[in-house]
Write an enzyme that holds these catalytic residues in place. Structure first.
Site, PDB file in Angstrom:
ATOM      1  N   ASP A 166       0.841  -1.195   0.000  1.00  0.00           N
ATOM      2  CA  ASP A 166       0.000   0.000   0.000  1.00  0.00           C
ATOM      3  C   ASP A 166       0.878   1.248   0.000  1.00  0.00           C
ATOM      4  O   ASP A 166       2.053   1.203   0.409  1.00  0.00           O
ATOM      5  CB  ASP A 166      -0.945  -0.005   1.197  1.00  0.00           C
ATOM      6  CG  ASP A 166      -0.224  -0.023   2.537  1.00  0.00           C
ATOM      7  OD1 ASP A 166       0.711  -0.846   2.693  1.00  0.00           O
ATOM      8  OD2 ASP A 166      -0.580   0.761   3.422  1.00  0.00           O
ATOM      9  N   GLU A 196      -0.042  -0.858   5.830  1.00  0.00           N
ATOM     10  CA  GLU A 196       1.029  -0.256   6.611  1.00  0.00           C
ATOM     11  C   GLU A 196       0.845   1.250   6.741  1.00  0.00           C
ATOM     12  O   GLU A 196       0.989   1.821   7.824  1.00  0.00           O
ATOM     13  CB  GLU A 196       2.386  -0.576   5.973  1.00  0.00           C
ATOM     14  CG  GLU A 196       3.586  -0.361   6.897  1.00  0.00           C
ATOM     15  CD  GLU A 196       4.169   1.028   6.839  1.00  0.00           C
ATOM     16  OE1 GLU A 196       5.043   1.333   7.668  1.00  0.00           O
ATOM     17  OE2 GLU A 196       3.749   1.844   5.976  1.00  0.00           O
TER      18      GLU A 196
END
Length: 421
Positions: free
Chosen positions: A84, A147
């Protein structure tokens, strides 16, 4: 150990991953198969499919995360990365969701943080297997999808059913070993506005862990704007905060409003938290997101605090320093600091790999960043940016160098080999 960095194959694999939009909290539709967004699940499967093509064992953990694995043995060691990214922001000069190559530089959102290092780590596992390096443990690459959002639903899901590594590292920071990571705290100020108050509309910032590069306000029919420079929240001094610039402009224009007063105090000294410790250095503050309309004013901030301090003490200090402004205050998120013994097997082993490869005898370091190393015992951050390199994580026109990529590949291969002996 003879290993080969297949630059063209790595870059082509990275290009495919960059094309999948995986912006945190904005990665497509949420479905049962893709609880973090269809883009996140697609990117996880992209990495797993590459691993399958190399002959690895793979598993997708319900769209939150996944892993690839090689080797045999009762114990397992791991590299931990994420696919991400933060928001793109404005003023890019290259396509953010593609790979642009300009000499030794490669550009794209996530090329350094952390899609590039995900692909490099995947090929490092392939190199270990292809070279027939003798290992007595299984080696796993764990790929997370949450994250940047800060909640780490991916690692929480992983730990529900999956095996914990004996030793692991996250190549999502820098060199040499990051043996300590500051605590990360997100705070929120909120204030209901009186109906008689002149209406100010003020907005800016998209991501809590990035310095905001744009802010806009409207007052009495006049529009005010400020442009800054984005940077990672762990190093706010490397950015130019548009919220603070715009608040100062509004104040200079004679506009009076509670949010302007609060932003005028939004420094470590103004919040009563101008603090540091001998282990991890100074506390940092990033006023990240402002939302103001006729009913409510909200400010969200990111704080990275030293490893010897407690978030509860910091909250008490902030409340005391801002009580007269009349805002409700709460701590929205708190990730405790990471601190691994410098003399541990993990730190000394990785330090030796780095020193043998580079000749650099620098001591292990402290970071304000938050990596997946916090998710497990016996885990540190190791890899990414070398001393003296520009760290473009979260920035406009994010870039990395092919030379650094190749060096990271070599070091990650050697690090995994040592831990898996």
């Amino acid at each position: 150990m003879t290993i080969h960095f297949d630059k063209e194959a790595v870059l082509e694999a990275l290009r495919g991953l960059l094309k999948i939009k995986t912006v945190s909290a904005n990665a497509g539709a949420i479905t049962p198969e893709a609880p973090l967004g269809t883009g996140i699940n697609e990117a996880i499967n992209y990495v797993l499919d590459l691993g399958k093509s190399f002959g690895f064992r793979t598993k997708n953990c319900d769209g939150y995360c996944g892993y690839v694995e090689i080797g045999e043995g009762e114990e397992m060691v791991a590299a931990i990365t994420h696919i991400d990214t933060v928001e793109v922001g404005d003023d890019w000069t290259v396509p953010p969701f593609d790979l642009t190559i300009d000499g030794d530089r490669i550009y794209g959102r996530g090329v350094l943080d952390d899609k590039g290092l995900t692909i490099v780590s995947l090929f490092a596992l392939k190199a270990l297997m292809d070279a027939g390096v003798p290992i007595s443990k299984r080696v796993r690459l764990i790929v997370g999808g949450d994250e940047e959002g800060g909640n780490w639903a991916c690692m929480n899901r992983y730990k529900e059913t999956e095996e914990t590594p004996s030793y692991s590292f996250s190549p999502d920071s820098g060199f040499p070993v990051i043996f300590a990571e500051k605590g990360i705290m997100n705070i929120i100020f909120q204030k209901k506005l009186e109906a008689a108050m002149p209406i100010l509309k003020f907005s800016g910032g998209k991501q809590i862990n990035s310095v905001p590069d744009y802010a806009k306000a409207v007052f009495n029919g006049q529009t005010y704007e400020a442009k800054g420079k984005t940077a990672h929240a762990m190093e706010p001094d490397k950015g130019d905060n548009a919220l603070l610039k715009l608040a100062n402009e509004l104040r200079t224009a004679g506009i009076d409003h509670p949010i302007i007063d609060l932003l005028g105090r939004a420094t470590t000294k103004g919040f009563g938290i101008d603090l540091s410790d001998a282990v991890s250095g100074e506390l940092t503050l990033n006023p990240a997101i402002v939302q103001v309309d006729d009913k409510k004013a909200v400010l969200r901030c990111d704080i990275r605090y030293p490893v010897t301090m407690k978030s509860s003490d910091l909250c008490a200090a902030i409340q005391k320093a801002t009580a007269d402004l009349g805002f409700d205050f709460e701590m929205d998120h708190d990730v405790k600091p990471l601190h691994v013994d410098k003399d541990s097997f993990l730190v000394t082993s990785l330090q030796k790999v780095y020193a043998d490869y580079t000749g650099d005898l620098s001591e292990p370091m402290v970071s304000g960043g938050g990596t997946y190393a916090r998710a497990f015992e016996n885990a540190v951050a190791f890899g990414g940016v070398f001393t003296g390199e520009e760290n473009t994580c979260h920035q406009t026109d994010e870039f990395w160098s092919i030379d650094s990529m190749a060096k990271n590949f070599d070091i990650i291969v050697k690090a995994l080999a040592v831990l898996a002996q």
